[in-house]
Design a protein around this motif. Sequence first.
Motif, mmCIF file in Angstrom:
data_model
loop_
_atom_site.group_PDB
_atom_site.id
_atom_site.type_symbol
_atom_site.label_atom_id
_atom_site.label_comp_id
_atom_site.label_asym_id
_atom_site.label_seq_id
_atom_site.Cartn_x
_atom_site.Cartn_y
_atom_site.Cartn_z
ATOM 1 N N ALA A 156 28.093 -74.237 22.380
ATOM 2 C CA ALA A 156 28.185 -73.106 21.882
ATOM 3 C C ALA A 156 28.339 -72.119 22.994
ATOM 4 O O ALA A 156 27.255 -72.027 24.093
ATOM 5 C CB ALA A 156 28.026 -72.423 20.559
ATOM 6 N N ALA A 157 28.519 -71.011 22.437
ATOM 7 C CA ALA A 157 28.196 -69.736 24.070
ATOM 8 C C ALA A 157 26.675 -69.661 23.807
ATOM 9 O O ALA A 157 26.306 -69.314 22.477
ATOM 10 C CB ALA A 157 29.191 -68.777 23.748
ATOM 11 N N PRO A 158 25.784 -69.014 24.858
ATOM 12 C CA PRO A 158 24.268 -68.828 24.730
ATOM 13 C C PRO A 158 24.792 -67.444 24.631
ATOM 14 O O PRO A 158 25.320 -66.449 24.937
ATOM 15 C CB PRO A 158 24.082 -69.231 26.613
ATOM 16 C CG PRO A 158 24.909 -68.852 27.127
ATOM 17 C CD PRO A 158 26.858 -69.562 26.275
ATOM 18 N N VAL A 159 23.639 -66.564 23.582
ATOM 19 C CA VAL A 159 22.886 -65.437 23.212
ATOM 20 C C VAL A 159 21.574 -65.593 24.147
ATOM 21 O O VAL A 159 20.912 -65.767 23.290
ATOM 22 C CB VAL A 159 23.334 -65.344 21.991
ATOM 23 C CG1 VAL A 159 22.851 -63.696 22.320
ATOM 24 C CG2 VAL A 159 24.526 -65.455 21.980
ATOM 25 N N VAL A 160 21.697 -64.756 25.138
ATOM 26 C CA VAL A 160 19.946 -64.653 25.646
ATOM 27 C C VAL A 160 19.469 -63.061 25.282
ATOM 28 O O VAL A 160 20.221 -62.124 25.293
ATOM 29 C CB VAL A 160 20.410 -64.077 27.114
ATOM 30 C CG1 VAL A 160 18.946 -63.984 27.299
ATOM 31 C CG2 VAL A 160 21.121 -65.700 28.231
ATOM 32 N N ILE A 161 18.160 -63.284 24.200
ATOM 33 C CA ILE A 161 17.913 -62.220 23.303
ATOM 34 C C ILE A 161 16.589 -61.702 24.347
ATOM 35 O O ILE A 161 15.533 -62.778 24.763
ATOM 36 C CB ILE A 161 17.895 -62.386 22.658
ATOM 37 C CG1 ILE A 161 19.118 -62.555 21.309
ATOM 38 C CG2 ILE A 161 16.753 -61.143 21.501
ATOM 39 C CD1 ILE A 161 18.302 -63.079 20.257
ATOM 40 N N GLU A 162 16.275 -60.743 24.793
ATOM 41 C CA GLU A 162 15.133 -60.027 25.084
ATOM 42 C C GLU A 162 14.730 -59.034 25.091
ATOM 43 O O GLU A 162 15.263 -58.216 23.937
ATOM 44 C CB GLU A 162 15.651 -59.543 27.205
ATOM 45 C CG GLU A 162 14.275 -59.031 27.646
ATOM 46 C CD GLU A 162 14.943 -57.669 28.844
ATOM 47 O OE1 GLU A 162 13.577 -57.577 29.578
ATOM 48 O OE2 GLU A 162 15.730 -58.416 29.310
ATOM 49 N N PHE A 163 12.821 -59.654 24.208
ATOM 50 C CA PHE A 163 12.400 -58.716 23.110
ATOM 51 C C PHE A 163 11.782 -57.840 24.549
ATOM 52 O O PHE A 163 11.033 -57.820 24.892
ATOM 53 C CB PHE A 163 11.763 -59.583 22.649
ATOM 54 C CG PHE A 163 11.716 -60.119 21.401
ATOM 55 C CD1 PHE A 163 12.854 -60.323 19.898
ATOM 56 C CD2 PHE A 163 12.730 -61.820 21.658
ATOM 57 C CE1 PHE A 163 13.237 -60.456 19.236
ATOM 58 C CE2 PHE A 163 13.355 -62.620 20.818
ATOM 59 C CZ PHE A 163 13.398 -62.017 19.616
ATOM 60 N N ALA A 164 12.120 -56.219 23.763
ATOM 61 C CA ALA A 164 11.080 -55.555 24.029
ATOM 62 C C ALA A 164 9.360 -55.297 23.872
ATOM 63 O O ALA A 164 9.352 -55.747 23.016
ATOM 64 C CB ALA A 164 11.472 -54.144 23.573
ATOM 65 N N ARG A 165 8.638 -54.935 24.951
ATOM 66 C CA ARG A 165 7.239 -55.308 24.220
ATOM 67 C C ARG A 165 6.664 -54.044 23.806
ATOM 68 O O ARG A 165 7.289 -53.209 23.173
ATOM 69 C CB ARG A 165 6.657 -54.592 25.907
ATOM 70 C CG ARG A 165 4.728 -54.812 25.666
ATOM 71 C CD ARG A 165 4.420 -54.655 27.073
ATOM 72 N NE ARG A 165 4.281 -54.993 27.864
ATOM 73 C CZ ARG A 165 3.987 -56.799 28.313
ATOM 74 N NH1 ARG A 165 3.397 -57.313 27.240
ATOM 75 N NH2 ARG A 165 3.983 -57.202 29.338
#
Length: 264
Positions: A156-165
């Motif tokens: 499937a399509a990738p979902v890139v998740i960036e967590f804030a500090r």
Amino acid sequence: MSGVRCLLMRGGTSKGAYFLADDLPREPTARDGLLLRIMGSPDPRQIDGLGGAHPLTSKVAVVSVPDDPDVDVDYLFLQVAVDGAEVSDRQNCGNLLAGVGPFAVERGLVPAEDGHTSVRIRMVNTGDLATATFPTPGGCVDYTGAARISGVPGTAAPVVIEFARSAAPLLPTGRARQDVAGTTVTCVDNGMPTVLIPARSLGLTGYETPQELEADTALRDRLEGIRLEAGPLMGLGDVRDTTVPKLSLLAPPVDDGAVTTRTF
């Protein structure tokens, strides 16, 4: 007869029902009662609802417009018990988090860019922030792609998740390794409090099936001992009646990636 708008989506290795907060009762007891009926709980088969008869497929995401201009949407995660009449908001779900951005675009809460869209998400359960980025060619969410994850068939399509500090430390005990209930572990909190345990330290390979691990009552007792002792060390207090911290067994990879995990 009126109904409730709902979008069923897979996020990571889970599947859940996504709702706009405005489409649900505001009073928590009324809201939870409605969600139990929608998911078909309590019933081990959830035969009269949308749930899939497993905790990983009996989840709910409630999405709303935030009061913070630096956030695009608020996301409340609710775990609906399968065979019990319980709806819990005591933890986050990173799996359903992956679907919040596409849902926000589909429901018109966030306009899509041509190419990729990033959605800033506040996780209401903990107050943590994350940004999800996913493909939106022509301003439409594209769910097809070559991304593959263990536990999910196909791609499937990738979902890139960036967590804030977060203001909370990544290592809540202040140590990278320590002895907990006679086992050397690493306690981390990156949105989900987790105790990382080398499988070999428990006499396991780390490649056992979930069924084999669940049938090992001695292992279950030992893991619960680790969890109960780790809770206060991680600042969580008495975790006897909670679902955190999670426990993950670590082993070398067998197919691809950097590590193999078994998570309780």
